[in-house]
Design a protein around this motif. Structure first.
Motif, mmCIF file in Angstrom:
data_model
loop_
_atom_site.group_PDB
_atom_site.id
_atom_site.type_symbol
_atom_site.label_atom_id
_atom_site.label_comp_id
_atom_site.label_asym_id
_atom_site.label_seq_id
_atom_site.Cartn_x
_atom_site.Cartn_y
_atom_site.Cartn_z
ATOM 1 N N VAL A 1 0.866 -1.175 0.000
ATOM 2 C CA VAL A 1 0.000 0.000 0.000
ATOM 3 C C VAL A 1 0.907 1.231 0.000
ATOM 4 C CG1 VAL A 1 -1.750 1.329 1.244
ATOM 5 C CG2 VAL A 1 -1.848 -1.177 1.273
ATOM 6 N N SER A 2 0.615 2.155 -0.913
ATOM 7 C CA SER A 2 1.371 3.404 -1.014
ATOM 8 C C SER A 2 0.401 4.564 -0.873
ATOM 9 C CB SER A 2 2.079 3.500 -2.363
ATOM 10 O OG SER A 2 2.937 2.390 -2.566
ATOM 11 N N VAL A 3 0.611 5.423 0.129
ATOM 12 C CA VAL A 3 -0.193 6.626 0.299
ATOM 13 C C VAL A 3 0.407 7.681 -0.630
ATOM 14 C CG1 VAL A 3 -0.934 8.446 1.888
ATOM 15 C CG2 VAL A 3 -0.807 6.066 2.682
ATOM 16 N N LEU A 4 -0.403 8.145 -1.586
ATOM 17 C CA LEU A 4 0.106 9.059 -2.599
ATOM 18 C C LEU A 4 0.265 10.477 -2.070
ATOM 19 C CD1 LEU A 4 -1.832 7.927 -5.800
ATOM 20 C CD2 LEU A 4 0.394 7.157 -4.939
ATOM 21 N N ALA A 5 1.253 11.173 -2.629
ATOM 22 C CA ALA A 5 1.497 12.579 -2.327
ATOM 23 C C ALA A 5 0.691 13.445 -3.299
ATOM 24 C CB ALA A 5 2.988 12.891 -2.468
ATOM 25 N N GLN A 6 0.526 14.729 -2.956
ATOM 26 C CA GLN A 6 -0.256 15.636 -3.796
ATOM 27 C C GLN A 6 0.213 15.671 -5.246
ATOM 28 O OE1 GLN A 6 -0.391 19.560 -2.091
ATOM 29 N NE2 GLN A 6 -1.580 18.877 -0.332
ATOM 30 N N HIS A 7 1.503 15.564 -5.464
ATOM 31 C CA HIS A 7 2.028 15.630 -6.830
ATOM 32 C C HIS A 7 1.834 14.332 -7.617
ATOM 33 C CE1 HIS A 7 5.466 13.819 -4.691
ATOM 34 N NE2 HIS A 7 5.745 13.266 -5.865
ATOM 35 N N GLN A 8 1.169 13.321 -7.022
ATOM 36 C CA GLN A 8 1.015 12.028 -7.684
ATOM 37 C C GLN A 8 -0.405 11.773 -8.199
ATOM 38 O OE1 GLN A 8 2.859 9.740 -4.396
ATOM 39 N NE2 GLN A 8 4.387 9.119 -5.921
ATOM 40 N N ARG A 9 -1.126 12.829 -8.556
ATOM 41 C CA ARG A 9 -2.472 12.654 -9.130
ATOM 42 C C ARG A 9 -2.432 11.807 -10.384
ATOM 43 N NH1 ARG A 9 -4.393 18.772 -8.792
ATOM 44 N NH2 ARG A 9 -2.547 18.821 -10.059
ATOM 45 N N HIS A 10 -1.403 12.005 -11.218
ATOM 46 C CA HIS A 10 -1.289 11.208 -12.443
ATOM 47 C C HIS A 10 -1.173 9.715 -12.121
ATOM 48 C CE1 HIS A 10 2.917 11.774 -11.279
ATOM 49 N NE2 HIS A 10 3.179 10.694 -11.984
ATOM 50 N N THR A 11 -0.497 9.377 -11.026
ATOM 51 C CA THR A 11 -0.380 7.970 -10.613
ATOM 52 C C THR A 11 -1.736 7.439 -10.179
ATOM 53 O OG1 THR A 11 1.914 8.304 -9.929
ATOM 54 C CG2 THR A 11 0.769 6.401 -8.988
ATOM 55 N N LEU B 1 -5.575 14.017 -1.279
ATOM 56 C CA LEU B 1 -6.881 13.741 -0.678
ATOM 57 C C LEU B 1 -7.942 13.602 -1.758
ATOM 58 C CD1 LEU B 1 -6.951 16.180 2.371
ATOM 59 C CD2 LEU B 1 -6.102 13.835 2.247
ATOM 60 N N PHE B 2 -9.053 12.954 -1.388
ATOM 61 C CA PHE B 2 -10.175 12.746 -2.300
ATOM 62 C C PHE B 2 -11.465 13.037 -1.552
ATOM 63 C CE2 PHE B 2 -12.925 10.086 -5.056
ATOM 64 C CZ PHE B 2 -12.537 10.597 -6.288
ATOM 65 N N HIS B 3 -12.310 13.892 -2.151
ATOM 66 C CA HIS B 3 -13.573 14.278 -1.520
ATOM 67 C C HIS B 3 -14.571 14.665 -2.605
ATOM 68 C CE1 HIS B 3 -16.152 17.396 0.569
ATOM 69 N NE2 HIS B 3 -16.369 16.314 1.282
ATOM 70 N N ARG B 4 -15.778 14.128 -2.526
ATOM 71 C CA ARG B 4 -16.835 14.421 -3.499
ATOM 72 C C ARG B 4 -16.404 14.194 -4.939
ATOM 73 N NH1 ARG B 4 -19.555 20.019 -1.302
ATOM 74 N NH2 ARG B 4 -20.408 19.148 0.608
ATOM 75 N N GLY B 5 -15.617 13.135 -5.150
ATOM 76 C CA GLY B 5 -15.213 12.784 -6.508
ATOM 77 C C GLY B 5 -14.104 13.637 -7.088
ATOM 78 N N ARG B 6 -13.455 14.443 -6.239
ATOM 79 C CA ARG B 6 -12.375 15.310 -6.715
ATOM 80 C C ARG B 6 -11.177 15.213 -5.774
ATOM 81 N NH1 ARG B 6 -16.106 20.371 -6.947
ATOM 82 N NH2 ARG B 6 -14.897 20.713 -5.090
ATOM 83 N N TYR B 7 -10.019 15.546 -6.327
ATOM 84 C CA TYR B 7 -8.817 15.609 -5.514
ATOM 85 C C TYR B 7 -8.815 16.889 -4.701
ATOM 86 C CZ TYR B 7 -7.132 11.834 -8.459
ATOM 87 O OH TYR B 7 -7.008 10.639 -9.112
ATOM 88 N N GLY B 8 -8.156 16.818 -3.547
ATOM 89 C CA GLY B 8 -8.054 17.989 -2.688
ATOM 90 C C GLY B 8 -6.710 18.009 -2.012
ATOM 91 N N LYS B 9 -6.496 19.027 -1.178
ATOM 92 C CA LYS B 9 -5.261 19.118 -0.415
ATOM 93 C C LYS B 9 -5.558 19.332 1.048
ATOM 94 C CE LYS B 9 -3.635 22.976 -3.200
ATOM 95 N NZ LYS B 9 -2.668 23.975 -3.346
ATOM 96 N N LEU B 10 -4.585 18.989 1.825
ATOM 97 C CA LEU B 10 -4.674 19.099 3.264
ATOM 98 C C LEU B 10 -4.390 20.542 3.694
ATOM 99 C CD1 LEU B 10 -4.959 17.389 5.854
ATOM 100 C CD2 LEU B 10 -2.500 17.053 5.771
#
Length: 182
Positions: A92-102, A169-178
């Motif tokens: 399991v890999s917790v993705l960083a904000q810059h890894q949306r493409h992944t 982060l993911f919320h309401r079907g979209r990516y977000g940030k902390l």
């Protein structure tokens, strides 16, 4: 490998007398409701005979500190479902904000501009540069409707330094940030 299924029947639980026969909502409404819960984004990985399989998920949680257990929820129709059972372990890999493409790549929406990179954690594939990586041995399997809960005992993990990137982060079907509240 012997897997232990220790699900217990519910005892002493009083159910409301007027539970409807059918839910009062559609599967889409349920999905939208669950989207109100903000989550991190992870990639689950497994290596089946040298062939690395990966999928994006947000249904991941810790289950126990001692022993260190984690749970992932995988649709029974997903290829990852059989791969975890076949290999007996997963990453399991917790993705960083810059890894949306992944995240998009392993959610079935690849873009041709970049390929995700793997590295190994105790011979289990994980996503390079993830905020957190772990390797787990499969310990329990629990059917859960159209999904299965896989419980793994963590035998290795790696964290980026505290000053590293924030998680995706993911919320309401979209990516977000902390955003930290003071």
């Amino acid at each position: 490998m012997a897997l232990l299924n220790t699900a217990l029947p519910m005892r002493g639980v009083d159910m409301p007398e007027s539970v409807p026969d059918q839910p009062r909502f559609t599967p889409r409404q349920f999905r939208d409701a669950m989207g109100q819960f903000a989550t991190g984004v992870v990639v689950i990985t497994a290596d089946a005979a040298g062939d690395v399989h990966a999928m994006t998920a947000n249904a991941f949680m810790s289950g126990s500190l001692e022993p260190a257990l984690v749970l992932v929820s995988v649709a029974r129709t997903a290829r990852m479902h059989e791969k975890i059972q076949e290999t007996g372990h997963f990453g399991v890999s917790v993705l960083a904000q810059h890894q949306r493409h992944t995240s998009n790549h392993f959610a079935g929406k690849p873009t041709g501009d970049s390929q995700p990179e793997f590295e190994r954690l105790h011979d289990v594939p994980v996503i390079a540069d993830a905020v957190m990586q772990l390797a787990a041995q499969l310990r329990h399997i629990y059917p859960c409707g159209d999904h299965t809960l896989f419980v793994g005992e963590v035998f290795d993990l790696k964290l980026l330094d505290e000053d590293g990137p924030e998680p995706l982060l993911f919320h309401r079907g979209r990516y977000g940030k902390l955003t930290h509240l003071e």
